[in-house]
Design a protein around this motif. Structure first.
Motif, PDB file in Angstrom:
ATOM      1  N   TYR A 133       0.820  -1.085  -0.065  1.00 58.27           N
ATOM      2  CA  TYR A 133      -0.151   0.015  -0.112  1.00 58.27           C
ATOM      3  C   TYR A 133       1.040   1.311   0.025  1.00 58.27           C
ATOM      4  O   TYR A 133       2.004   1.260   0.577  1.00 58.27           O
ATOM      5  CB  TYR A 133      -0.988   0.068   1.302  1.00 58.27           C
ATOM      6  N   PHE A 134       0.521   2.399  -0.818  1.00 66.46           N
ATOM      7  CA  PHE A 134       1.221   3.377  -0.799  1.00 66.46           C
ATOM      8  C   PHE A 134       0.072   4.688  -0.861  1.00 66.46           C
ATOM      9  O   PHE A 134      -0.757   4.655  -1.318  1.00 66.46           O
ATOM     10  CB  PHE A 134       1.905   3.647  -2.257  1.00 66.46           C
ATOM     11  N   TYR A 135       0.541   5.586   0.214  1.00 65.05           N
ATOM     12  CA  TYR A 135      -0.283   6.929   0.318  1.00 65.05           C
ATOM     13  C   TYR A 135       0.554   8.025   0.441  1.00 65.05           C
ATOM     14  O   TYR A 135       1.608   8.037   1.145  1.00 65.05           O
ATOM     15  CB  TYR A 135      -1.133   6.782   1.523  1.00 65.05           C
ATOM     16  N   ASP A 136       0.298   9.018  -0.549  1.00 68.04           N
ATOM     17  CA  ASP A 136       0.937  10.228  -0.522  1.00 68.04           C
ATOM     18  C   ASP A 136      -0.023  11.355   0.037  1.00 68.04           C
ATOM     19  O   ASP A 136      -1.061  12.093  -0.526  1.00 68.04           O
ATOM     20  CB  ASP A 136       1.288  10.740  -2.002  1.00 68.04           C
ATOM     21  N   PRO A 137      -0.011  11.553   1.384  1.00 69.30           N
ATOM     22  CA  PRO A 137      -0.951  12.481   1.909  1.00 69.30           C
ATOM     23  C   PRO A 137      -0.535  13.956   1.569  1.00 69.30           C
ATOM     24  O   PRO A 137      -1.633  14.733   1.903  1.00 69.30           O
ATOM     25  CB  PRO A 137      -0.595  12.546   3.423  1.00 69.30           C
ATOM     26  N   VAL A 138       0.433  14.303   1.160  1.00 69.46           N
ATOM     27  CA  VAL A 138       0.683  16.066   0.602  1.00 69.46           C
ATOM     28  C   VAL A 138       0.046  16.041  -0.870  1.00 69.46           C
ATOM     29  O   VAL A 138      -0.532  16.941  -0.997  1.00 69.46           O
ATOM     30  CB  VAL A 138       2.150  15.990   0.460  1.00 69.46           C
ATOM     31  N   HIS A 139       0.410  15.078  -1.751  1.00 68.82           N
ATOM     32  CA  HIS A 139      -0.153  15.345  -3.285  1.00 68.82           C
ATOM     33  C   HIS A 139      -1.509  14.566  -3.310  1.00 68.82           C
ATOM     34  O   HIS A 139      -1.974  14.452  -4.586  1.00 68.82           O
ATOM     35  CB  HIS A 139       0.951  14.903  -4.230  1.00 68.82           C
ATOM     36  N   ARG A 140      -1.681  13.982  -2.280  1.00 69.51           N
ATOM     37  CA  ARG A 140      -3.145  13.182  -2.557  1.00 69.51           C
ATOM     38  C   ARG A 140      -3.259  12.325  -3.553  1.00 69.51           C
ATOM     39  O   ARG A 140      -3.837  12.237  -4.585  1.00 69.51           O
ATOM     40  CB  ARG A 140      -4.424  14.104  -2.671  1.00 69.51           C
ATOM     41  N   ALA A 141      -2.717  11.110  -3.396  1.00 68.71           N
ATOM     42  CA  ALA A 141      -2.660  10.132  -4.196  1.00 68.71           C
ATOM     43  C   ALA A 141      -2.290   8.579  -3.573  1.00 68.71           C
ATOM     44  O   ALA A 141      -1.645   8.535  -2.438  1.00 68.71           O
ATOM     45  CB  ALA A 141      -1.276  10.254  -5.135  1.00 68.71           C
ATOM     46  N   VAL A 142      -2.785   7.759  -3.994  1.00 67.59           N
ATOM     47  CA  VAL A 142      -2.631   6.264  -3.550  1.00 67.59           C
ATOM     48  C   VAL A 142      -2.416   5.413  -4.370  1.00 67.59           C
ATOM     49  O   VAL A 142      -2.428   5.383  -5.786  1.00 67.59           O
ATOM     50  CB  VAL A 142      -4.102   5.881  -2.934  1.00 67.59           C
ATOM     51  N   GLY A 143      -1.756   4.225  -4.033  1.00 67.04           N
ATOM     52  CA  GLY A 143      -1.322   3.229  -4.874  1.00 67.04           C
ATOM     53  C   GLY A 143      -1.387   1.610  -4.089  1.00 67.04           C
ATOM     54  O   GLY A 143      -1.152   1.864  -2.965  1.00 67.04           O
ATOM     55  N   LEU A 144      -1.523   0.510  -5.005  1.00 69.31           N
ATOM     56  CA  LEU A 144      -1.583  -0.503  -4.538  1.00 69.31           C
ATOM     57  C   LEU A 144      -0.668  -1.569  -5.525  1.00 69.31           C
ATOM     58  O   LEU A 144      -0.772  -1.170  -6.580  1.00 69.31           O
ATOM     59  CB  LEU A 144      -2.969  -1.416  -4.581  1.00 69.31           C
ATOM     60  N   ALA A 145       0.023  -2.405  -4.912  1.00 63.73           N
ATOM     61  CA  ALA A 145       0.819  -3.294  -5.623  1.00 63.73           C
ATOM     62  C   ALA A 145       0.835  -4.810  -5.022  1.00 63.73           C
ATOM     63  O   ALA A 145       0.774  -4.822  -4.082  1.00 63.73           O
ATOM     64  CB  ALA A 145       2.384  -2.874  -5.442  1.00 63.73           C
ATOM     65  N   HIS A 146       0.817  -5.757  -5.928  1.00 63.49           N
ATOM     66  CA  HIS A 146       0.567  -7.312  -5.688  1.00 63.49           C
ATOM     67  C   HIS A 146       2.163  -7.624  -5.932  1.00 63.49           C
ATOM     68  O   HIS A 146       2.601  -7.868  -7.076  1.00 63.49           O
ATOM     69  CB  HIS A 146      -0.367  -7.807  -6.685  1.00 63.49           C
ATOM     70  N   ALA A 147       2.660  -8.118  -4.849  1.00 65.96           N
ATOM     71  CA  ALA A 147       4.033  -8.743  -4.891  1.00 65.96           C
ATOM     72  C   ALA A 147       3.997 -10.228  -4.509  1.00 65.96           C
ATOM     73  O   ALA A 147       4.135 -10.475  -3.401  1.00 65.96           O
ATOM     74  CB  ALA A 147       4.925  -7.849  -4.027  1.00 65.96           C
ATOM     75  N   GLY A 148       4.136 -11.195  -5.547  1.00 64.90           N
ATOM     76  CA  GLY A 148       4.672 -12.465  -5.326  1.00 64.90           C
ATOM     77  C   GLY A 148       6.041 -12.579  -5.382  1.00 64.90           C
ATOM     78  O   GLY A 148       6.754 -11.660  -5.504  1.00 64.90           O
ATOM     79  N   TRP A 149       6.436 -13.864  -5.718  1.00 64.64           N
ATOM     80  CA  TRP A 149       8.203 -13.776  -5.570  1.00 64.64           C
ATOM     81  C   TRP A 149       8.625 -12.949  -6.845  1.00 64.64           C
ATOM     82  O   TRP A 149       9.713 -12.383  -6.905  1.00 64.64           O
ATOM     83  CB  TRP A 149       8.592 -15.255  -5.332  1.00 64.64           C
ATOM     84  N   HIS A 171       6.926  12.712  -3.367  1.00 66.48           N
ATOM     85  CA  HIS A 171       8.530  12.710  -2.870  1.00 66.48           C
ATOM     86  C   HIS A 171       8.689  11.308  -1.906  1.00 66.48           C
ATOM     87  O   HIS A 171       7.624  11.167  -0.934  1.00 66.48           O
ATOM     88  CB  HIS A 171       9.020  13.774  -1.870  1.00 66.48           C
ATOM     89  N   PRO A 172       9.379  10.284  -2.075  1.00 69.91           N
ATOM     90  CA  PRO A 172       9.504   9.128  -1.503  1.00 69.91           C
ATOM     91  C   PRO A 172       9.524   9.392   0.077  1.00 69.91           C
ATOM     92  O   PRO A 172       8.752   8.609   0.781  1.00 69.91           O
ATOM     93  CB  PRO A 172      10.885   8.362  -1.903  1.00 69.91           C
ATOM     94  N   SER A 173      10.173  10.432   0.699  1.00 69.42           N
ATOM     95  CA  SER A 173      10.184  10.600   2.198  1.00 69.42           C
ATOM     96  C   SER A 173       8.928  11.054   2.580  1.00 69.42           C
ATOM     97  O   SER A 173       8.869  11.080   3.913  1.00 69.42           O
ATOM     98  CB  SER A 173      11.312  11.705   2.340  1.00 69.42           C
ATOM     99  N   GLU A 174       8.044  11.411   1.663  1.00 65.22           N
ATOM    100  CA  GLU A 174       6.787  12.062   2.374  1.00 65.22           C
ATOM    101  C   GLU A 174       5.562  10.758   2.158  1.00 65.22           C
ATOM    102  O   GLU A 174       4.621  10.916   2.564  1.00 65.22           O
ATOM    103  CB  GLU A 174       6.294  13.272   1.754  1.00 65.22           C
ATOM    104  N   LEU A 175       6.049   9.818   1.514  1.00 63.37           N
ATOM    105  CA  LEU A 175       5.016   8.700   1.420  1.00 63.37           C
ATOM    106  C   LEU A 175       4.840   7.992   2.626  1.00 63.37           C
ATOM    107  O   LEU A 175       5.591   7.461   3.406  1.00 63.37           O
ATOM    108  CB  LEU A 175       5.577   7.587   0.184  1.00 63.37           C
ATOM    109  N   LEU A 176       3.576   7.358   2.824  1.00 68.05           N
ATOM    110  CA  LEU A 176       3.359   6.494   3.879  1.00 68.05           C
ATOM    111  C   LEU A 176       3.266   4.843   3.064  1.00 68.05           C
ATOM    112  O   LEU A 176       2.586   4.842   2.038  1.00 68.05           O
ATOM    113  CB  LEU A 176       2.002   6.635   4.482  1.00 68.05           C
TER     114      LEU A 176
END
Length: 287
Positions: A133-149, A171-176
């Motif tokens: 899960y990814f959330y950018d609270p500054v630029h208001r954007a979200v993401g999901l990724a599915h990671a098998g091996w 900015h990566p340092s601002e991402l949750l």
């Protein structure tokens, strides 16, 4: 403390909320369990996958139950046809709702979805693989990724961060970031061909300064090994620039907890699928 908090209303779907992200925010994020749905064995009961030979109308009924429990319209559910790759798809407003009731309408060949469109509920499917899960609270954007091996080796987490940076100015340092329930090294043993793909990635991460946990890969004397994909994805996130303190890590193993989750490995492939979800802009802040 476990970041994915279980809530289940009477006769409702089993939902694990990423509650720390939702407090004070018009944001929803979490992971479904296996209970509180309508599917019959061997998919019993909250199967979210249309691709496992379950009755499609029943799967749609399960998905509707989840979105209603979240307070979202079913039309917002948006998902892709996952291929265990590392392609990131940018979800536009016109693509909202793709894949919600038929596989043929799903976004093609994408294991990561990102969007800044309010009212779009991103979803992806699992039965042991790692939900990211990814959330950018500054630029208001979200993401999901599915990671098998395979997606882990292809560093889908890094590709998702790079796509959000390029598309939204994140900015990566601002991402949750968060890593959801999935199979852990206690239940995930692999053979030589998989080990040969994972070891170069571990070497690359260690040479880049990663402080890898000892259980990232534990080899045995028979040419097999136990792998912790959660830990490897955590290190990929850190290398991509996400702060370690901004990464939530579930302690739940889908292999150990088949009372709560489906497990492809533990149930020999005859099982349902959980869904991760994330979306902005609907409902009240979480409480």
């Amino acid at each position: 403390m476990e970041p994915f908090q279980w809530k289940q209303a009477a006769k409702g779907p089993s939902l694990f909320y990423l509650s720390s992200w939702m407090e004070g925010e018009a944001l929803t994020a979490g992971f479904t369990g296996r209970d509180g749905g309508f599917s019959k064995a061997p998919w019993q009961s909250l199967n979210m996958g249309l691709h496992v030979n379950d009755d499609s109308k029943t799967v749609v009924r399960n998905r509707i139950a989840v979105t209603e429990a979240l307070g979202w319209p079913f039309e917002s559910w948006t998902c892709a046809e996952q291929v265990h790759g590392a392609r990131v798809h940018i979800v536009s407003a016109s693509e909202r709702g793709r894949g919600r009731d038929v596989r043929e309408d799903a976004i093609l060949d994408a294991d990561a979805l990102i969007t800044n469109e309010p009212g779009t509920l991103l979803a992806s499917l699992y039965a042991d693989c790692v939900p990211l899960y990814f959330y950018d609270p500054v630029h208001r954007a979200v993401g999901l990724a599915h990671a098998g091996w395979k997606g882990t080796v292809a560093q889908i987490a890094r590709h998702t961060v790079e796509a959000m940076t390029a598309q939204y100015g994140s900015h990566p340092s601002e991402l949750l970031a968060a890593i959801g329930p999935s199979i852990e090294d206690c239940c995930y043993e692999v053979d030589g061909p998989v080990i040969s793909k994972v070891e170069p990635l571990l070497k690359e991460l260690r040479e880049g300064g990663a402080s890898m946990a000892p259980n990232a890969l534990i080899a045995d004397a028979n040419g097999r090994a136990r792998i912790n994909l959660k830990e490897i994805n955590r290190q990929i996130m850190i290398k991509a620039g996400i702060l370690p303190t901004c990464i939530e890590l579930s302690q739940m193993c889908t292999g150990c907890r088949t009372d709560l989750f489906f497990s492809h490995r533990m149930e020999q492939g005859k099982t349902g699928r959980m869904a991760s979800w994330i979306g902005m802009g609907r409902g009240e802040p979480f409480s």
